[in-house]
Design a protein around this motif. Structure first.
Motif, short mmCIF file in Angstrom:
data_model
loop_
_atom_site.label_atom_id
_atom_site.label_comp_id
_atom_site.label_asym_id
_atom_site.label_seq_id
_atom_site.Cartn_x
_atom_site.Cartn_y
_atom_site.Cartn_z
N SER A 94 0.85 -1.19 0.00
CA SER A 94 0.00 0.00 0.00
C SER A 94 0.89 1.24 0.00
N ALA A 95 0.30 2.40 -0.19
CA ALA A 95 1.06 3.65 -0.23
C ALA A 95 1.80 3.90 1.08
N ASP A 96 1.26 3.39 2.22
CA ASP A 96 1.93 3.61 3.52
C ASP A 96 3.01 2.58 3.81
N GLY A 97 3.25 1.64 2.88
CA GLY A 97 4.29 0.64 3.05
C GLY A 97 3.84 -0.66 3.67
N SER A 98 2.55 -0.79 4.04
CA SER A 98 2.05 -2.06 4.57
C SER A 98 1.99 -3.09 3.45
N LEU A 99 2.31 -4.33 3.79
CA LEU A 99 2.21 -5.42 2.83
C LEU A 99 0.78 -5.94 2.85
N LEU A 100 0.13 -5.95 1.72
CA LEU A 100 -1.22 -6.49 1.58
C LEU A 100 -1.12 -7.78 0.79
N PHE A 101 -2.00 -8.73 1.10
CA PHE A 101 -2.00 -9.99 0.38
C PHE A 101 -3.35 -10.65 0.54
N LEU A 102 -3.61 -11.66 -0.25
CA LEU A 102 -4.83 -12.45 -0.16
C LEU A 102 -4.50 -13.78 0.50
N SER A 103 -5.44 -14.29 1.31
CA SER A 103 -5.20 -15.55 2.00
C SER A 103 -6.49 -16.12 2.55
N GLU A 104 -6.53 -17.44 2.62
CA GLU A 104 -7.57 -18.15 3.37
C GLU A 104 -6.88 -18.63 4.64
N ARG A 105 -7.06 -17.92 5.73
CA ARG A 105 -6.35 -18.22 6.98
C ARG A 105 -7.31 -18.75 8.03
N GLY A 106 -7.27 -19.97 8.31
CA GLY A 106 -7.96 -20.50 9.47
C GLY A 106 -9.39 -20.91 9.25
N PRO A 107 -9.83 -21.87 10.05
CA PRO A 107 -11.17 -22.44 9.90
C PRO A 107 -12.28 -21.52 10.41
N HIS A 108 -11.97 -20.48 11.15
CA HIS A 108 -13.00 -19.61 11.71
C HIS A 108 -13.31 -18.42 10.81
N GLU A 109 -12.66 -18.35 9.67
CA GLU A 109 -12.88 -17.26 8.71
C GLU A 109 -13.93 -17.71 7.69
N PRO A 110 -14.66 -16.75 7.10
CA PRO A 110 -15.59 -17.11 6.03
C PRO A 110 -14.83 -17.75 4.87
N PRO A 111 -15.50 -18.59 4.07
CA PRO A 111 -14.81 -19.26 2.96
C PRO A 111 -14.34 -18.27 1.91
N GLY A 112 -13.24 -18.61 1.26
CA GLY A 112 -12.67 -17.78 0.21
C GLY A 112 -11.56 -16.89 0.74
N ALA A 113 -10.70 -16.50 -0.16
CA ALA A 113 -9.56 -15.65 0.22
C ALA A 113 -10.05 -14.25 0.58
N ALA A 114 -9.43 -13.69 1.62
CA ALA A 114 -9.75 -12.35 2.09
C ALA A 114 -8.50 -11.48 1.97
N LEU A 115 -8.69 -10.17 2.12
CA LEU A 115 -7.59 -9.22 2.10
C LEU A 115 -7.00 -9.09 3.49
N TRP A 116 -5.68 -9.25 3.59
CA TRP A 116 -4.97 -9.13 4.86
C TRP A 116 -3.91 -8.05 4.73
N ALA A 117 -3.64 -7.36 5.83
CA ALA A 117 -2.59 -6.35 5.88
C ALA A 117 -1.56 -6.77 6.92
N LEU A 118 -0.29 -6.66 6.55
CA LEU A 118 0.81 -7.01 7.46
C LEU A 118 1.75 -5.81 7.52
N PRO A 119 1.71 -5.07 8.65
CA PRO A 119 2.66 -3.96 8.76
C PRO A 119 4.09 -4.49 8.86
N GLU A 120 5.06 -3.62 8.66
CA GLU A 120 6.46 -4.07 8.70
C GLU A 120 6.79 -4.72 10.04
N HIS A 121 6.19 -4.22 11.12
CA HIS A 121 6.36 -4.82 12.45
C HIS A 121 4.98 -5.03 13.03
#
Length: 144
Positions: free
Chosen positions: A75-102
């Motif tokens: 993103s413009a602020d330097g956060s890493l964005l990605f798509l992922s299906e993480r974990g059984p408690h999430e709705p089905p299908g890949a979602a948008l996730w943000a991972l800050p540098e720290h």
């Protein structure tokens, strides 16, 4: 059999595949999505790796990533964005996730049926994604 695997087939299939590259807006971070075969050897799984654009440090798995993270963008602020299906408690299908540098990854958006591709503006807070979603219809069969 005409389409039988050759002796060269398995080594080629087992090679990691680079599928996406994302460069941070300031040019200091480069993330590559790398697909490898899963433990059963039945499908490819993507993981983000950080590569030093200057070539001074070894490539490393992005901290906090899990198998199945794909389509990295910054993103413009330097956060890493990605798509992922993480974990059984999430709705089905890949979602948008943000991972800050720290810090830890946080789910920021979801689309019914999951997201399939992602892009971000380098100098604005603007994202675009695609999603596979079938429209539901109803038919009146008595008039056919």
């Amino acid at each position: 059999m005409v389409n039988a695997p050759t002796p060269c087939h398995h080594p080629l299939v087992e090679q990691p595949r680079l599928t996406d590259l994302a460069l941070a807006p300031d040019g200091t971070r480069l993330v590559a999505a790398v697909q490898t075969l899963d433990d059963e050897g039945t499908r490819y799984v993507s993981e983000p790796w950080e590569v030093d654009p200057a070539g001074e440090r070894e490539a490393r798995l992005v901290s906090g990533s899990v198998p199945g993270d794909f389509a990295p963008v910054f993103s413009a602020d330097g956060s890493l964005l990605f798509l992922s299906e993480r974990g059984p408690h999430e709705p089905p299908g890949a979602a948008l996730w943000a991972l800050p540098e720290h810090g830890e990854a946080e789910r920021t958006a979801h689309h019914p049926g999951g997201m399939t591709a992602l892009t971000a503006a380098s100098h604005a807070s603007t994202l675009a994604w695609t999603a596979a979603l079938l429209r539901t219809f109803s038919l009146n069969c008595t008039n056919l």
